[in-house]
Design an enzyme around this catalytic site. Sequence first.
Site, short mmCIF file in Angstrom:
data_model
loop_
_atom_site.label_atom_id
_atom_site.label_comp_id
_atom_site.label_asym_id
_atom_site.label_seq_id
_atom_site.Cartn_x
_atom_site.Cartn_y
_atom_site.Cartn_z
N LEU A 193 0.59 -0.92 -0.01
CA LEU A 193 -0.01 0.28 -0.01
C LEU A 193 0.99 1.05 -0.20
O LEU A 193 1.74 1.38 -0.24
CB LEU A 193 -1.40 0.16 1.38
N THR B 188 6.96 0.41 2.41
CA THR B 188 7.30 1.73 2.67
C THR B 188 6.26 2.34 3.42
O THR B 188 5.93 3.61 3.42
CB THR B 188 8.06 2.25 2.47
N LYS C 251 14.24 -0.47 5.04
CA LYS C 251 14.56 -0.03 4.11
C LYS C 251 13.97 1.84 4.04
O LYS C 251 14.47 2.70 2.90
CB LYS C 251 12.76 -0.38 3.81
#
Length: 268
Positions: free
Chosen positions: A65, A93, A163
């Site tokens: 998403l 993320t 990330k």
Amino acid sequence: MQKIAFLGLGRMGAPMARRLLGAGHPLTVWNRTAAKAAPLAAEGASAADSPAGAVRDADVVITMLTGPEALAAVADAAAPALRPRTHWIDMSTVGPAAVQGLAARLGPEVTLVDAPVMGSTDRAGTGGLRILAGGGADGVAEVLGRLGEVVRTGPPGTGAALKLVLNAAAVGGVALVAESLRLADALGLDDTLARGALADGPLAGAVARSFAEGAHFGTALAVKDLALATGTARLPALQAVLEQYRTAGVPDADISAAAAQIRTGSNV
């Protein structure tokens, strides 16, 4: 094979879901814009009309998403329909705080894996992604392996944290390449010479990404990721990079288009 519900069929989600379908997994898909589920439904997936309908019979739920708010909304809608011992893999993320919020929404009977990916649309459908997996990923190792190389990062939230670090470096590097080439233009250097010299130096990866074709990482998503990073720690250089991307004026285009705006100064 494990039954999978895939929620979020954007530029990354759709090819990832298609790869799992091609591997033989029973697949149910959902997307806020229902029309995006139609191609996968035509290929054999089941299309659900709500997040709850998608996850009701799933062994594994995968979310891909746009950000923390979308993840929270989908989780709130889906959580009441989850079966005990379901695995939920979030590949968005969103940052570690959102992962903690997701864990609270899902409760202790659901195993949460935060598994954001490195790699763009060109790798999403080929199994070429690098998956940063935090939490208990043993029960979904085969599913993750279909999508790419799995890097175990530690306890829940560490995949999301790493990330942010890697995206901040990558997006910041692209902006630095753009400004370095702007300096080269101002100094009257030949473009091929300047670009080639940068490509042979420490910014080689950022140079390649600045001119990448066939990849897509939307500028608006880069802004979202940089905002998450700069909201976590004092990062003056990345704050300046964030403002460059915010004013580039190309939110739906790849970050290479934003780099072109930064280089010419047309975003100032």
